[in-house]
Design a protein around this motif. Structure first.
Motif, PDB file in Angstrom:
ATOM      1  N   LEU A  33     -63.501 -17.886 -19.943  1.00 42.68           N
ATOM      2  CA  LEU A  33     -64.145 -17.100 -18.926  1.00 42.68           C
ATOM      3  C   LEU A  33     -64.895 -17.333 -17.059  1.00 42.68           C
ATOM      4  CD1 LEU A  33     -62.232 -13.929 -18.546  1.00 42.68           C
ATOM      5  CD2 LEU A  33     -61.411 -16.182 -17.450  1.00 42.68           C
ATOM      6  N   TYR A  65     -66.111 -20.905 -16.802  1.00 44.53           N
ATOM      7  CA  TYR A  65     -65.316 -21.527 -15.855  1.00 44.53           C
ATOM      8  C   TYR A  65     -65.998 -21.340 -14.731  1.00 44.53           C
ATOM      9  CZ  TYR A  65     -61.690 -21.867 -12.877  1.00 44.53           C
ATOM     10  OH  TYR A  65     -61.277 -21.866 -11.576  1.00 44.53           O
ATOM     11  N   ARG A 119     -63.541 -20.136  -9.233  1.00 42.62           N
ATOM     12  CA  ARG A 119     -62.902 -18.852  -8.516  1.00 42.62           C
ATOM     13  C   ARG A 119     -61.810 -18.060  -9.510  1.00 42.62           C
ATOM     14  NH1 ARG A 119     -60.725 -18.333  -2.231  1.00 42.62           N
ATOM     15  NH2 ARG A 119     -59.051 -19.343  -2.954  1.00 42.62           N
ATOM     16  N   LEU A 120     -61.810 -16.668 -10.562  1.00 43.54           N
ATOM     17  CA  LEU A 120     -60.577 -17.066 -11.202  1.00 43.54           C
ATOM     18  C   LEU A 120     -59.596 -16.382 -10.586  1.00 43.54           C
ATOM     19  CD1 LEU A 120     -60.964 -15.411 -14.387  1.00 43.54           C
ATOM     20  CD2 LEU A 120     -61.066 -13.186 -12.547  1.00 43.54           C
ATOM     21  N   ARG A 121     -59.483 -16.286  -9.337  1.00 45.68           N
ATOM     22  CA  ARG A 121     -57.853 -16.988  -8.394  1.00 45.68           C
ATOM     23  C   ARG A 121     -57.582 -17.992  -8.695  1.00 45.68           C
ATOM     24  NH1 ARG A 121     -57.753 -15.229  -2.612  1.00 45.68           N
ATOM     25  NH2 ARG A 121     -58.744 -12.785  -3.869  1.00 45.68           N
ATOM     26  N   TRP A 165     -58.385 -20.298 -11.516  1.00 53.20           N
ATOM     27  CA  TRP A 165     -58.067 -20.733 -12.838  1.00 53.20           C
ATOM     28  C   TRP A 165     -56.740 -21.027 -13.536  1.00 53.20           C
ATOM     29  CZ3 TRP A 165     -56.468 -17.993 -17.614  1.00 53.20           C
ATOM     30  CH2 TRP A 165     -57.032 -19.024 -19.061  1.00 53.20           C
TER      31      TRP A 165
END
Length: 56
Positions: free
Chosen positions: A32, A35, A38-40, A42
């Motif tokens: 994480l 990366y 945006r986490l959204r 992923w």
């Protein structure tokens, strides 16, 4: 700290049993952190990468 004073032998057993779980969690957190986005976004990008790998 509690087990260090209570029963040091149990502390050694808990360390060896806890290692695989800690390693897996550390790896997931590292992915994480690595990366760049945006986490959204992923999950969708991970699925796209997975499908691309399956097709060759």
């Amino acid at each position: 700290m509690y087990w260090h004073w209570r029963d040091p032998k149990v502390l050694d057993l808990m360390r060896s049993a806890n290692f695989p779980a800690s390693l897996a969690l550390y790896g997931m957190c590292g992915l994480l952190w690595y990366y760049e986005g945006r986490l959204r976004d992923w999950p969708a990008q991970a699925r796209a990468w997975w499908h691309q790998q399956q097709q060759g």
